[in-house]
Design an enzyme around this catalytic site. Structure first.
Site, PDB file in Angstrom:
ATOM      1  N   GLU A  38       0.842  -1.196   0.000  1.00 60.51           N
ATOM      2  CA  GLU A  38       0.000   0.000   0.000  1.00 60.51           C
ATOM      3  C   GLU A  38       0.879   1.250   0.000  1.00 60.51           C
ATOM      4  O   GLU A  38       1.862   1.340   0.714  1.00 60.51           O
ATOM      5  CB  GLU A  38      -0.889  -0.019   1.249  1.00 60.51           C
ATOM      6  CG  GLU A  38      -1.779   1.195   1.396  1.00 60.51           C
ATOM      7  CD  GLU A  38      -2.551   1.192   2.706  1.00 60.51           C
ATOM      8  OE1 GLU A  38      -3.611   1.835   2.757  1.00 60.51           O
ATOM      9  OE2 GLU A  38      -2.088   0.553   3.688  1.00 60.51           O
ATOM     10  N   LYS A 103      -9.593   2.444  -2.387  1.00 60.23           N
ATOM     11  CA  LYS A 103      -9.809   1.865  -1.059  1.00 60.23           C
ATOM     12  C   LYS A 103     -11.153   2.304  -0.483  1.00 60.23           C
ATOM     13  O   LYS A 103     -11.439   3.498  -0.368  1.00 60.23           O
ATOM     14  CB  LYS A 103      -8.666   2.281  -0.139  1.00 60.23           C
ATOM     15  CG  LYS A 103      -8.694   1.657   1.254  1.00 60.23           C
ATOM     16  CD  LYS A 103      -7.467   2.125   2.041  1.00 60.23           C
ATOM     17  CE  LYS A 103      -7.414   1.535   3.441  1.00 60.23           C
ATOM     18  NZ  LYS A 103      -6.236   2.044   4.186  1.00 60.23           N
ATOM     19  N   CYS A 137      -5.454  -3.018   2.815  1.00 62.14           N
ATOM     20  CA  CYS A 137      -5.210  -2.878   4.252  1.00 62.14           C
ATOM     21  C   CYS A 137      -6.457  -2.987   5.128  1.00 62.14           C
ATOM     22  O   CYS A 137      -6.963  -4.070   5.377  1.00 62.14           O
ATOM     23  CB  CYS A 137      -4.466  -1.566   4.504  1.00 62.14           C
ATOM     24  SG  CYS A 137      -3.532  -1.536   6.058  1.00 62.14           S
TER      25      CYS A 137
END
Length: 250
Positions: A38, A103, A137
């Site tokens: 990331e 995300k 994540c």
């Protein structure tokens, strides 16, 4: 299919330095997919206006590596678009075809939700016959969003997940593999970031039964995804047929 992930000690806010470091560490490597952590070009940084790509620098770097190595490349970078900032995960194919996922679940504990805009779409990309769900994540903590509706074979999680909470990272990766009857490849960064957070080596790949299939050599983590083996496992254990039927509002 062979996937290789780079356990990268990301240089804080230094795109050029990170690009050079990645090229050096992947110089003699070959794989079907290269996976980067990331925000591989800057570190997990909340100074969005300072670090975000305005000219697709990180994407162009991924395209360069993909073309040179004739492989797919995947990683996320902070991006500015129409006055908004996104933590954008790219999946780049050797012909430069690009799929991206913004995300969805922003890490409010760090203030990510104050600086970046959440994505709206759940994204699956097919490459060499395998369907990949793209995740970043904090998405790992939300199993409903990753629920397998018989629409993917593997999940790619890329992260900056600190050592303080690494137990949750490792347990949840395995859980996502088991509950979704899928491969799960989780790539974390290593080293210490600009906020003095330490990241231990904790990248893993799990098969659908929770068995780890990771191979590690230096800073390279690799795994072979055998789709026939996965299909046989799913045909024998048809647990997904008993899943609850629901939809989520994005």
């Amino acid at each position: 299919m062979k996937i290789k992930g780079l356990n990268l000690d990301i240089i804080w806010k230094n795109k050029k330095g990170n690009f050079q470091l990645i090229e050096e560490q992947l110089k003699n490597e070959e794989a079907d997919i290269f996976l980067l952590p990331e925000m591989f070009s800057t570190g997990f940084c909340m100074d969005a206006s300072e670090v975000s790509d305005r000219n697709e620098e990180s994407l162009e770097f991924l395209k360069k590596i993909s073309k040179e190595k004739n492989t797919a490349c995947c990683g996320s970078a902070p991006v500015e678009e129409n006055g908004k900032y996104y933590n954008r995960m790219y999946f780049v194919k050797p012909d430069a075809e690009t799929v991206f996922y913004d995300k969805r679940h922003l890490f409010s504990f760090s203030g990510e939700d104050k600086m970046y805009t959440p994505g709206k779409d759940r994204v699956i990309v097919e490459y060499k016959g395998i369907r990949f769900l793209l995740q970043v994540c904090y998405d790992l903590r939300f199993p409903v969003f990753a629920r397998n509706n018989n629409d993917y074979d593997a999940v790619l999680y890329i992260a900056n997940w600190p050592e303080k909470r690494v137990g949750a990272w490792e347990h949840l990766l395995k859980a996502r593999a088991i509950e979704n009857l899928s491969f799960v490849f989780g790539l974390n960064r290593i080293g210490t970031d600009g906020n003095d957070l330490f990241y231990q080596e904790s990248s893993h790949c799990f098969f659908a039964d929770g068995k780890e299939i990771t191979e590690k050599k230096g800073n390279i983590i690799s795994a072979v995804l055998n789709l026939d083996e996965l299909k046989d496992f799913r045909n024998h254990f048809q647990f997904l047929n008993d899943r609850d039927v629901f939809s989520i509002q994005l």
